[in-house]
Write an enzyme that holds these catalytic residues in place. Structure first.
Site, PDB file in Angstrom:
ATOM      1  N   ASP A 243       0.750  -1.255   0.000  1.00 56.18           N
ATOM      2  CA  ASP A 243       0.000   0.000   0.000  1.00 56.18           C
ATOM      3  C   ASP A 243       0.792   1.324   0.000  1.00 56.18           C
ATOM      4  O   ASP A 243       0.957   1.942  -1.016  1.00 56.18           O
ATOM      5  CB  ASP A 243      -0.982  -0.001   1.172  1.00 56.18           C
TER       6      ASP A 243
ATOM      7  N   GLU B  73      -2.160  -8.213  12.720  1.00 54.09           N
ATOM      8  CA  GLU B  73      -1.895  -7.957  11.295  1.00 54.09           C
ATOM      9  C   GLU B  73      -0.428  -7.604  11.051  1.00 54.09           C
ATOM     10  O   GLU B  73       0.199  -8.054  10.104  1.00 54.09           O
ATOM     11  CB  GLU B  73      -2.788  -6.805  10.826  1.00 54.09           C
TER      12      GLU B  73
END
Ligand code: 6A9
Length: 779
Positions: free
Chosen positions: A514, A746
């Site tokens: 990202d 995560e």
């Protein structure tokens, strides 16, 4: 849809399926295989739910009333705000057994799932779930009732009948029954010796994803009218959803059993129900648990040097990954290409209705399919159950369109859609996502070479690859043409926004990394190092697959050639190596002189607003982009650096140096020395791949360290030391976080190692199991 002169609807190419036989039509995915995977815990977004792998299934699920801040709250869809202390599958074999523990304040729920097929059973067999509620508190303190809600719903809207079991008559345990084309007559039974009260409510609606609200509304009305916490014991006419409220005092145990089969001999159903409850269920569950443990020990060689806590985490990693496998059905929303002249009322085109069987990254946050995550998931899953893996990969490859494109994020069906903010819904046909499925295929081929598969499995993999080949080729060609750069052997991720002034560095979502910093000014001159390495890897894998399938013709040779060109060390260095930094970089139109600053925006007749915008104080030029981080290590991950090269020593320096990438918890995504280290991208985007530690990349780096510690060369010993330390750090930190918080996370904070981002992220963070087992590709 356009109308052509012949007045036949023309289907836009972007939503035209790839014109080749589907993988899922292979006979290996029919018959017993298909039936054995029919029912499952394929609703990972709810705390517990069972459905079948069919578009309009019968679904079941569990809710219970919890309390937050003195107020009742319904637990159903996995949500952070429920503040469960922990939850997840401690065991799950992906097929017919799973054990989940959920800790809600002071009480603990467990759900144990078991499937069983008998000759009288309907298609897919029978199944049971044992729900147990326990508490650490002394029984006198537990004056409160626990309210569980178990529901059964027909997605197609067919009516479900109420059984006599709700009348609290002990002998008749049938809660609900009905009949379906797929399984014949079916019954849902409740087996429980404990004192319990049962109430119900029936609904007729196709909006099953709103079920929590319906139940809460029903309870609310009852509470207001009669001051009691009970479902209404009424139903809409021909309900397709029945919800049963089971209220009891802790400790409490209930077995919910689903039996089916058209035979009509109720007695056999009764018998089968009995065998899936009480002591008989207990012993079957125990047996399955032991089988799980045995298979786990056989599949993953976890050395005794690891502590018992680590072993618990290793099993939970596998259990959660398998327990997080879902089945989805629906249509992706595709953005019409900018160049497209298709005019639609709405601003999207629907992909064809498709099914996806997939392991989800995170049950509460991202309960749907993600293309590049899947490759990492399958690194684990194929080692456990290669048939499940092939089935999942097959589903993904069948999602390919005629151009060779596979949408990155799969938001299929209303339930999946309800979890996604609008701005993330559309999929862009110009955008890629790393072809990680090749990682798995390479691993499988490596195991074939080493003769680690049984003959039948080897045979199935070859049948699979034989049919998949044309799709893999199309996929490769799609990348090779649409993502290629200006000069030969260069590539760039398409889809970066070159008009935005709001982002410090325009994101590259398609790369999977990202906000990892790239050239400050996106352009067609860019060369992305990671994509080049993915392409090298994909070409190499295509080459091995061609060899394996004995397609040693022109095509096969071509892939070999491409792989060779892309791994050419001198060329790689010429394009991406910065000799002053001693590191590999992207190339593009770039300046380091960018920062975000507040600007006042005047608005007629209103107060001005403050906005964070990017300021550029130097003209960007074409150059290498000097950010050291995961992207810089791709040639190392790809093992493209010769073992005796001084560049390898440099890479090991970057890895092991605390002022660049090294932390005591794993390797950070971006070096401390980078100008964008831990910088926000916008007012609302905190750093994501700009510092935090991610398990998928750490796994690939570790795998290469392991490789370089085994091949001859001057840096072999250094690689070994770095490998050992990095592995210890990663394991220690994930285990510590799991023990402290009850979750896998995560990503992990680069300062203190704290778990961050989505919690209960059991996608690629589960790779910690392979790290414990030291299971890497070693071909
Ligand atoms: C946001 C917010 C309730 C981001 O694991 C899935 C992906 C990865 O593929 C990618 O590499 N994650 C990584 O950078 C999560 C992406 C979530 C996007 C949708 C919705 C919902 O919050």
């Amino acid at each position: 849809y356009l109308i052509n002169p012949a007045e036949e609807p023309v289907i836009p190419r972007v939503v035209t399926p790839f014109p080749a036989p589907k993988l899922m039509e292979l006979s290996m995915f029919q018959g017993e295989h298909k039936e054995s995977l029919y029912w499952g815990t394929y609703r990972p977004h709810v705390y517990f739910g069972v459905r079948a792998r069919t578009p309009l299934s019968l679904l079941t699920g569990l809710m219970w009333l919890g309390v937050n801040d003195g107020r009742y709250s319904m637990r159903h869809v996995c949500q952070n705000s429920d503040e469960l202390k922990t939850y997840g599958w401690t065991h799950h074999n992906g097929r017919d057994y799973g054990h989940q523990v959920l800790v809600d304040q002071e009480f603990t729920l467990t759900t144990s799932f078991l499937k069983y097929k008998e000759k009288d059973s309907g298609y897919g067999g029978d199944w049971a779930v044992r729900i147990e509620a326990q508490s650490d508190k002394h029984s006198e303190e537990m004056s409160e009732l626990v309210h569980l809600f178990f529901y059964v719903a027909d997605e197609g809207g067919a009516a479900i009948d109420l059984g006599g079991g709700v009348m609290n008559i002990r002998d008749d345990s049938i809660l609900a029954f009905g009949s379906r084309d797929d399984v014949g007559n079916w019954q849902l039974h409740l087996g429980s010796k404990d004192d319990r009260e049962i109430h119900y409510s029936g609904f007729k609606t196709l909006h099953i994803h709103n079920l929590s609200d319906l139940v809460i509304a029903n309870l609310g009305t009852q509470a207001r009218k009669f001051n009691r916490l009970q479902l209404s014991d009424t139903s809409d006419h021909s309900p397709n959803i029945l919800v049963f409220q089971i209220s009891a005092r802790i400790p409490f145990r209930a077995d919910v059993v689903f039996v089916s089969g058209s035979s009509g001999h109720n007695s056999r159903m009764e018998e089968r129900f009995r065998s899936l409850t009480g002591n008989s269920l207990t012993s079957r569950l125990n047996e399955k648990k032991n089988q799980f443990d045995d298979k786990f020990a056989r599949c993953f060689n976890i050395s005794d040097e690891l502590n018992p806590e680590a072993k618990v985490v290793s099993k939970a990693a596998l259990g959660n990954l398998l327990g997080g496998i879902g089945y989805f059905y629906g249509q992706s929303k595709i953005s019409p290409l900018p160049s497209s002249n298709v005019k639609l009322g709405d601003n999207f085109i629907s992909y064809w209705p498709a099914e996806l069987y997939t392991a989800v990254p995170s049950r509460p946050f991202f309960p749907r399919g993600f293309l590049w995550d899947e490759g990492f998931h399958q690194l684990l899953i194929w080692r456990w159950d290669v048939h499940i893996s092939l089935d999942i990969i097959g589903h993904w490859l069948d999602l390919m369109n005629i151009e060779g494109w596979i949408p990155r994020e799969q938001i299929l069906g209303a339930e999946a859609l309800s979890k996604v903010p609008a701005e993330f819904v559309l999929q862009y046909p110009s955008n890629a996502n790393p072809p990680t499925l090749f990682l798995v295929l390479r691993d499988m081929m490596c195991s074939i070479k080493k003769n680690q598969f049984a003959a039948t499995e080897r045979n199935e993999i070859s049948i699979f690859l034989d049919r998949a080949f044309i799709r893999l080729e199309a996929w490769f060609n799609w990348f090779n043409t649409t993502q290629s750069g200006k000069i030969a052997s260069s590539y760039f991720w398409h889809g970066r926004d070159n008009t935005t002034i709001k982002e410090l560095n325009p994101k590259t979502l398609s790369s999977g990394l990202d906000d990892y910093p790239r050239a400050s000014h996106p352009s067609e001159d860019e060369r992305h190092l990671d994509l080049r390495c993915w392409m090298q890897f994909a070409a190499d894998c295509m080459h091995s697959i061609s060899k394996f399938l004995e397609k040693e013709n022109e095509i096969g040779k071509e892939y070999g050639l491409t792989a060779k060109q892309l791994s050419d060390f001198d060329h790689l260095n010429k394009m991406h190596f910065d000799f002053t930094h001693g590191a590999y970089f992207d190339y593009g139109n770039h300046t380091e002189q960018v920062h975000l600053s507040w600007r006042l925006i005047e608005r007629a007749g209103e107060y001005p607003i403050r906005e964070l915008v990017r300021e550029v104080s130097e003209k960007p030029v074409l150059r290498l982009v000097p950010h050291v981080g995961y992207v810089s290590l791709f040639p190392f991950m790809g093992r493209l650096i010769p073992p005796d090269s001084w560049i390898l020593e440099k890479q090991l320096d970057l890895i092991s140096n605390g002022s660049t990438l090294w932390t005591n918890f794993g390797l950070r995504s971006l070096a401390k020395t980078s100008s964008l280290y831990m910088k926000r991208n916008t007012e609302h985007d905190p750093p994501y791949w700009r510092g935090p530690i991610w398990m998928n990349m750490n796994y690939l780096i570790l795998s290469s360290l392991n490789h370089y510690s085994k091949v001859d060369g001057p840096y072999r010993e250094t690689a070994k030391t770095v490998y050992t330390d990095l592995r210890d750090n990663l394991i220690r930190n994930v285990v510590r976080n799991y023990n402290q918080t009850g979750y896998l996370w995560e990503h992990y904070d680069q300062k203190k190692g704290k778990g961050k981002g989505a919690r209960l992220f059991t996608g690629w963070t589960s790779l910690v199991l392979l790290i414990m087992a030291e299971a890497y590709n070693e071909c």
